[in-house]
Design a protein around this motif. Sequence first.
Motif, PDB file in Angstrom:
ATOM      1  N   ILE B  26       0.862  -1.190   0.000  1.00 25.61           N
ATOM      2  CA  ILE B  26       0.000   0.000   0.000  1.00 25.61           C
ATOM      3  C   ILE B  26       0.893   1.233   0.000  1.00 25.61           C
ATOM      4  N   ASN B  27       0.544   2.209  -0.840  1.00 24.99           N
ATOM      5  CA  ASN B  27       1.376   3.412  -0.869  1.00 24.99           C
ATOM      6  C   ASN B  27       0.995   4.320   0.299  1.00 24.99           C
ATOM      7  N   HIS B  28       1.947   4.555   1.179  1.00 29.60           N
ATOM      8  CA  HIS B  28       1.700   5.369   2.371  1.00 29.60           C
ATOM      9  C   HIS B  28       3.047   5.841   2.890  1.00 29.60           C
ATOM     10  N   SER B  29       3.143   7.106   3.291  1.00 26.45           N
ATOM     11  CA  SER B  29       4.453   7.648   3.688  1.00 26.45           C
ATOM     12  C   SER B  29       4.956   7.084   5.019  1.00 26.45           C
ATOM     13  N   MET B  30       4.052   6.513   5.855  1.00 30.32           N
ATOM     14  CA  MET B  30       4.455   5.995   7.166  1.00 30.32           C
ATOM     15  C   MET B  30       5.310   7.042   7.892  1.00 30.32           C
ATOM     16  N   GLU B  31       4.754   8.242   8.035  1.00 29.76           N
ATOM     17  CA  GLU B  31       5.484   9.343   8.687  1.00 29.76           C
ATOM     18  C   GLU B  31       5.745   8.951  10.140  1.00 29.76           C
ATOM     19  N   SER B  32       7.030   8.845  10.501  1.00 28.40           N
ATOM     20  CA  SER B  32       7.390   8.182  11.752  1.00 28.40           C
ATOM     21  C   SER B  32       7.161   9.007  13.004  1.00 28.40           C
ATOM     22  N   GLY B  33       7.042  10.338  12.852  1.00 27.76           N
ATOM     23  CA  GLY B  33       6.962  11.189  14.034  1.00 27.76           C
ATOM     24  C   GLY B  33       8.337  11.561  14.570  1.00 27.76           C
ATOM     25  N   GLN B  34       9.385  11.026  13.937  1.00 27.29           N
ATOM     26  CA  GLN B  34      10.763  11.287  14.369  1.00 27.29           C
ATOM     27  C   GLN B  34      11.403  12.428  13.573  1.00 27.29           C
ATOM     28  N   ARG B  35      10.757  12.814  12.470  1.00 28.95           N
ATOM     29  CA  ARG B  35      11.409  13.791  11.602  1.00 28.95           C
ATOM     30  C   ARG B  35      10.972  15.210  11.935  1.00 28.95           C
ATOM     31  N   LYS B  36      11.804  16.169  11.484  1.00 25.94           N
ATOM     32  CA  LYS B  36      11.470  17.575  11.679  1.00 25.94           C
ATOM     33  C   LYS B  36      11.359  18.243  10.319  1.00 25.94           C
ATOM     34  N   ASP B  37      10.503  19.271  10.244  1.00 24.13           N
ATOM     35  CA  ASP B  37      10.408  20.012   8.981  1.00 24.13           C
ATOM     36  C   ASP B  37      11.534  21.042   8.919  1.00 24.13           C
ATOM     37  N   LYS B  38      11.545  21.861   7.864  1.00 26.47           N
ATOM     38  CA  LYS B  38      12.698  22.745   7.677  1.00 26.47           C
ATOM     39  C   LYS B  38      12.779  23.857   8.728  1.00 26.47           C
ATOM     40  N   ASN B  39      11.679  24.104   9.462  1.00 22.64           N
ATOM     41  CA  ASN B  39      11.726  25.061  10.569  1.00 22.64           C
ATOM     42  C   ASN B  39      12.149  24.419  11.883  1.00 22.64           C
ATOM     43  N   GLY B  40      12.427  23.127  11.840  1.00 22.34           N
ATOM     44  CA  GLY B  40      12.837  22.431  13.053  1.00 22.34           C
ATOM     45  C   GLY B  40      11.672  21.927  13.888  1.00 22.34           C
ATOM     46  N   ASP B  41      10.447  22.076  13.369  1.00 22.87           N
ATOM     47  CA  ASP B  41       9.285  21.581  14.116  1.00 22.87           C
ATOM     48  C   ASP B  41       9.056  20.103  13.802  1.00 22.87           C
ATOM     49  N   PRO B  42       8.682  19.329  14.817  1.00 22.59           N
ATOM     50  CA  PRO B  42       8.458  17.914  14.552  1.00 22.59           C
ATOM     51  C   PRO B  42       7.290  17.694  13.590  1.00 22.59           C
ATOM     52  N   ILE B  43       7.459  16.750  12.667  1.00 24.49           N
ATOM     53  CA  ILE B  43       6.372  16.372  11.760  1.00 24.49           C
ATOM     54  C   ILE B  43       5.577  15.286  12.476  1.00 24.49           C
ATOM     55  N   PRO B  44       4.251  15.497  12.676  1.00 23.51           N
ATOM     56  CA  PRO B  44       3.488  14.517  13.459  1.00 23.51           C
ATOM     57  C   PRO B  44       3.467  13.129  12.822  1.00 23.51           C
ATOM     58  N   ARG B  45       3.437  12.127  13.683  1.00 20.68           N
ATOM     59  CA  ARG B  45       3.358  10.745  13.231  1.00 20.68           C
ATOM     60  C   ARG B  45       2.052  10.508  12.468  1.00 20.68           C
ATOM     61  N   GLN B  46       2.145   9.830  11.340  1.00 22.70           N
ATOM     62  CA  GLN B  46       0.943   9.298  10.695  1.00 22.70           C
ATOM     63  C   GLN B  46       1.301   8.026   9.953  1.00 22.70           C
TER      64      GLN B  46
END
Lengths: 130, 108
Positions: B26-46
């Motif tokens: 299944i195509n899904h990014s599996m956003e881990s919740g461990q990454r940060k965006d370019k402003n340094g804010d955490p990208i929420p887990r999904q």
Amino acid sequence: LTAVPGLAWADEAAVAEAIKGMVGDMPPESGVTLDLPEIAENGNTVPLSFEVDAPMSGDVYVKDVMVLADGNPSPDVAVFHFTPMSGKAAASTRLRLAGTQNVVAVAQLSDGTAMMGKKQVKVTIGGCGG
Amino acid sequence: MATIRPRVKAPRKASPGEVVEIKTLINHSMESGQRKDKNGDPIPRQIINKFVAAFNGREFFTVDLAPAISANPYLSFYAKVEESGEFTFTWHDDDGSVYEDSKSIEVA
């Protein structure tokens, strides 16, 4: 590889604790065959297959297989739940490994028996995201 | 995120009692919740946190997935088929979405 500040990373102790939480005592290292590359060039997608050496028919069958990794931000990878209708206690997936570490699979049978397999994977580029 | 579309490969025919292999993707990014965006804010887990495979309405294989599963989660597994029927597969997303697919198999 840079750790996110304020986050506790998994280690062998965290993995041991998860195993004990699932099956009680530490099971012997046998009965679960893990197929993983010895060296993974890309930690973002490391192929994993496992098979439990146990029957899947009659009264005794493999119920749960928990996969753990001792060098990721969290030790949890996945928990597989089987039934006799699964036919075979085996599955494949792909996982993220933040660096060189051990991958462990613990199986619990319907009669309470526990088994375990373990394999180290050397990771050249970690799957930390970025 | 692009449209999420599951893909399943399963045999169309089998003999009674045969153990067949099923492959799903299944195509899904599996956003881990461990990454940060370019402003340094955490990208929420999904992530897809649960997968369920059933045959003729009976669940026979389920998986609880953690963020350590790669993007576009791949799962292959087995099923012992005794009669003809329909496999149903469901993927559960952290945001509450459920993605489904099904495959029929003729057992004779």
